[in-house]
Design an enzyme around this catalytic site. Structure first.
Site, PDB file in Angstrom:
ATOM      1  N   LYS A  52      -4.528 -10.182   6.446  1.00 56.17           N
ATOM      2  CA  LYS A  52      -4.206  -9.241   6.887  1.00 56.17           C
ATOM      3  C   LYS A  52      -5.807  -8.983   7.636  1.00 56.17           C
ATOM      4  O   LYS A  52      -6.439  -8.532   9.164  1.00 56.17           O
ATOM      5  CB  LYS A  52      -4.093  -7.383   6.872  1.00 56.17           C
ATOM      6  CG  LYS A  52      -2.186  -7.162   6.423  1.00 56.17           C
ATOM      7  CD  LYS A  52      -1.578  -6.080   6.304  1.00 56.17           C
ATOM      8  CE  LYS A  52      -0.154  -6.562   5.168  1.00 56.17           C
ATOM      9  NZ  LYS A  52       0.218  -5.396   4.879  1.00 56.17           N
ATOM     10  N   GLN A  96      -0.749  -0.016   1.967  1.00 64.32           N
ATOM     11  CA  GLN A  96       0.006  -1.049   1.383  1.00 64.32           C
ATOM     12  C   GLN A  96       0.969  -0.215  -0.069  1.00 64.32           C
ATOM     13  O   GLN A  96      -0.190   0.447  -0.825  1.00 64.32           O
ATOM     14  CB  GLN A  96      -1.287  -1.875   0.600  1.00 64.32           C
ATOM     15  CG  GLN A  96      -0.808  -2.957  -0.310  1.00 64.32           C
ATOM     16  CD  GLN A  96      -0.067  -4.081   1.139  1.00 64.32           C
ATOM     17  OE1 GLN A  96      -0.410  -4.313   1.744  1.00 64.32           O
ATOM     18  NE2 GLN A  96       1.136  -4.769   0.593  1.00 64.32           N
ATOM     19  N   ASP A 119       2.771   0.306  10.810  1.00 69.36           N
ATOM     20  CA  ASP A 119       3.920  -0.885   9.962  1.00 69.36           C
ATOM     21  C   ASP A 119       5.789  -0.476   9.591  1.00 69.36           C
ATOM     22  O   ASP A 119       6.854  -0.483   9.662  1.00 69.36           O
ATOM     23  CB  ASP A 119       4.036  -0.207   8.253  1.00 69.36           C
ATOM     24  CG  ASP A 119       3.443  -1.222   7.159  1.00 69.36           C
ATOM     25  OD1 ASP A 119       3.501  -2.440   7.469  1.00 69.36           O
ATOM     26  OD2 ASP A 119       2.979  -1.036   5.775  1.00 69.36           O
TER      27      ASP A 119
END
Ligand code: NAP
Length: 290
Positions: A52, A96, A119
């Site tokens: 990412k 994450q 997200d």
């Protein structure tokens, strides 16, 4: 059979975003900035986060990686989330997952400012998605919708069967494809581990989305001739012919199923890169919304 080449579609999106960033810079404006928090990173999490960050660098986005030890307290992590919420230079950020067991993931997700929740896991974004309001959509289903759209897959009036009902893939996927929108307007069936005679549903699918987490689960006799197949699964299996010692396979038995369907996304090179695209697109949207 045609491949739904997620890698190529990702490259096209990356190119579009690079051009946008260059144009912003020419206007003297700062680039979008994505931050990522990694707690006690182990194997796959480190790989995903690094990919990412690398994607951001490649297209000219700003990025920061905040690494915290595995024994960080929930309070300290919440403090970090709050810092990012209040940092005007950060347009969007992710924490994450999975997190270590002593941390309540829901508490962390709910602490993220929904306007920076690229997200798309915050209940506000999930609720807005269900209502068809503008929101951040989780990167994997977002990427899949983009992949279907950019490969001219007609969804209206089609029967879409989604296997799996996770919060990050199956459930949002079923909502997005049943929306009154394009892509969308599908008749959606969502099947899961308690579904009886699962193959009787998958055989009816014009579009079959496999997000089960079981290697080669979908076989040719579970698929209708000419169906569009999207394989979300990722599994590492040992392969001594590869330098790495392993290769990646999906939830769909590609060799069998590809002979029967009209389109199929490969693993690797299908949904994986489109998930990366989804996050970058969300970050650009967070920046533009400011
Ligand atoms: P998950 O949270 O484990 O959910 C799996 C779903 O499949 C559950 O809803 C489960 O049903 C259902 N299921 C399990 N066994 C089944 C069976 N025998 N028959 C029918 N349904 C079954 O997984 P996930 O996070 O959605 O991920 C799914 C796969 O996609 C994994 O391989 C993951 O690594 C991969 N993935 C890939 C990407 C990417 O970027 N390509 C992104 C995310 C995930 P229950 O709800 O009843 O338990």
């Amino acid at each position: 059979m045609e491949l739904l080449n997620g890698k190529e579609t990702f490259f096209a999106i990356r190119e579009e975003l690079t051009e946008k960033v260059n144009s912003l810079k020419q206007q003297g404006r700062r680039a979008p900035h994505l931050a990522a928090i990694l707690v006690g990173g182990f194997g796959p999490s480190i790989t995903y986060v690094n990919a990412k960050v690398k994607d951001c660098e490649r297209i000219g986005f700003g990025s920061s990686l905040i690494e915290l030890p595995a024994d960080v307290t929930e309070e300290a992590l919440l403090e970090k989330v709050n810092e990012l919420n209040n940092n005007p230079e950060v347009d969007g950020f992710i924490v994450q997952l999975p997190l270590p067991k002593h941390i309540n993931e829901n508490n962390i997700i709910e602490a993220i400012n929904p306007k920076k929740d690229v997200d798309g896991f915050h209940p506000v974004n999930v609720g807005k998605m269900v209502l068809g309001l503008p929101s951040f959509v989780p990167a994997t289903p977002y990427g899949i919708v983009e992949m279907l759209d950019r490969n001219n897959i007609e969804t209206e009036g089609k029967h879409c069967v989604v296997i799996g009902r996770s919060n990050i893939v199956g459930t949002p996927m079923s909502i997005l494809l049943s929306r009154k929108a394009n892509p969308g307007n599908c008749t959606v069936t969502l099947v899961h581990s308690r579904t009886k005679d699962l193959a009787s549903y998958t055989k009816q699918a014009d579009i079959l989305i496999a997000a089960i987490g079981k290697a080669h689960f979908v076989k040719a006799d579970m698929v209708k001739d000419g169906a569009v197949i999207v394989d979300v699964g990722i599994h590492r299996i040992e392969d001594t012919t590869k330098k790495s010692g392993y290769r990646l396979i999906g939830d769909v038995d590609f060799d069998e199923v590809s002979k029967k369907c009209s389109h199929i996304s490969p693993v690797p090179g299908g949904v994986g890169p489109m998930t990366r695209a989804g996050l970058l697109l969300n970050t650009m949207r967070a920046y533009e919304a400011k």
